[in-house]
Design a protein around this motif. Sequence first.
Motif, PDB file in Angstrom:
ATOM      1  N   CYS A  63      71.404 -61.506  52.820  1.00 65.47           N
ATOM      2  CA  CYS A  63      70.881 -61.371  51.465  1.00 65.47           C
ATOM      3  C   CYS A  63      69.366 -61.248  51.517  1.00 65.47           C
ATOM      4  O   CYS A  63      68.692 -62.181  51.918  1.00 65.47           O
ATOM      5  CB  CYS A  63      71.260 -62.581  50.608  1.00 65.47           C
ATOM      6  SG  CYS A  63      73.013 -62.750  50.375  1.00 65.47           S
ATOM      7  N   TYR A  69      74.820 -52.618  43.598  1.00 66.44           N
ATOM      8  CA  TYR A  69      75.893 -53.533  43.977  1.00 66.44           C
ATOM      9  C   TYR A  69      75.484 -54.390  45.133  1.00 66.44           C
ATOM     10  O   TYR A  69      76.260 -54.842  45.911  1.00 66.44           O
ATOM     11  CB  TYR A  69      77.199 -52.808  44.288  1.00 66.44           C
ATOM     12  CG  TYR A  69      77.615 -51.839  43.206  1.00 66.44           C
ATOM     13  CD1 TYR A  69      78.047 -52.315  41.990  1.00 66.44           C
ATOM     14  CD2 TYR A  69      77.559 -50.486  43.410  1.00 66.44           C
ATOM     15  CE1 TYR A  69      78.435 -51.443  40.989  1.00 66.44           C
ATOM     16  CE2 TYR A  69      77.947 -49.592  42.411  1.00 66.44           C
ATOM     17  CZ  TYR A  69      78.381 -50.090  41.206  1.00 66.44           C
ATOM     18  OH  TYR A  69      78.760 -49.221  40.232  1.00 66.44           O
ATOM     19  N   GLY A 116      79.200 -64.160  42.567  1.00 72.43           N
ATOM     20  CA  GLY A 116      78.663 -62.952  43.185  1.00 72.43           C
ATOM     21  C   GLY A 116      77.328 -62.592  42.566  1.00 72.43           C
ATOM     22  O   GLY A 116      77.092 -62.809  41.376  1.00 72.43           O
ATOM     23  N   ALA A 170      74.423 -59.355  42.529  1.00 68.40           N
ATOM     24  CA  ALA A 170      74.232 -57.953  42.891  1.00 68.40           C
ATOM     25  C   ALA A 170      72.991 -57.380  42.236  1.00 68.40           C
ATOM     26  O   ALA A 170      72.572 -57.841  41.174  1.00 68.40           O
ATOM     27  CB  ALA A 170      75.448 -57.124  42.466  1.00 68.40           C
TER      28      ALA A 170
END
Length: 122
Positions: free
Chosen positions: A57, A122, A116, A118
């Motif tokens: 990330c 995405y 999640g 994004a």
Amino acid sequence: MRKAITPNERLLATLRYLATGSTLEDLKFSCHIAPQTLGKIIRDTSEAIFKAQRNFCKCPTTEEDRENIAGELEHRWNFPNCIEAVDGKHVATVLPPGSRSYIYNYKNFHSQVLLGIADANY
């Protein structure tokens, strides 16, 4: 001697804290862990998650990066002043042995919350 707090309980408490923004005093009722212990658990677990996901990330480090991401989200998805999108889902699970009602949710089944994050791509 008290039972140790399991990694599942640590992760659950941390994710609940991050997702709800509750105070440690409020969180102690849903996790059954003292607020002083929750403070240490949340800090330690957040650091562990960051270290494990650091290379996967990528967070924007400069203001220019943040402005580029915000511009892309506004242009592509019509979300002004936004850098990321966060969403969660209850994933149904089988009750693990000894977990009692820790993972029982308001929808009347056992679940883990999957979050999640994004950007515009995405």
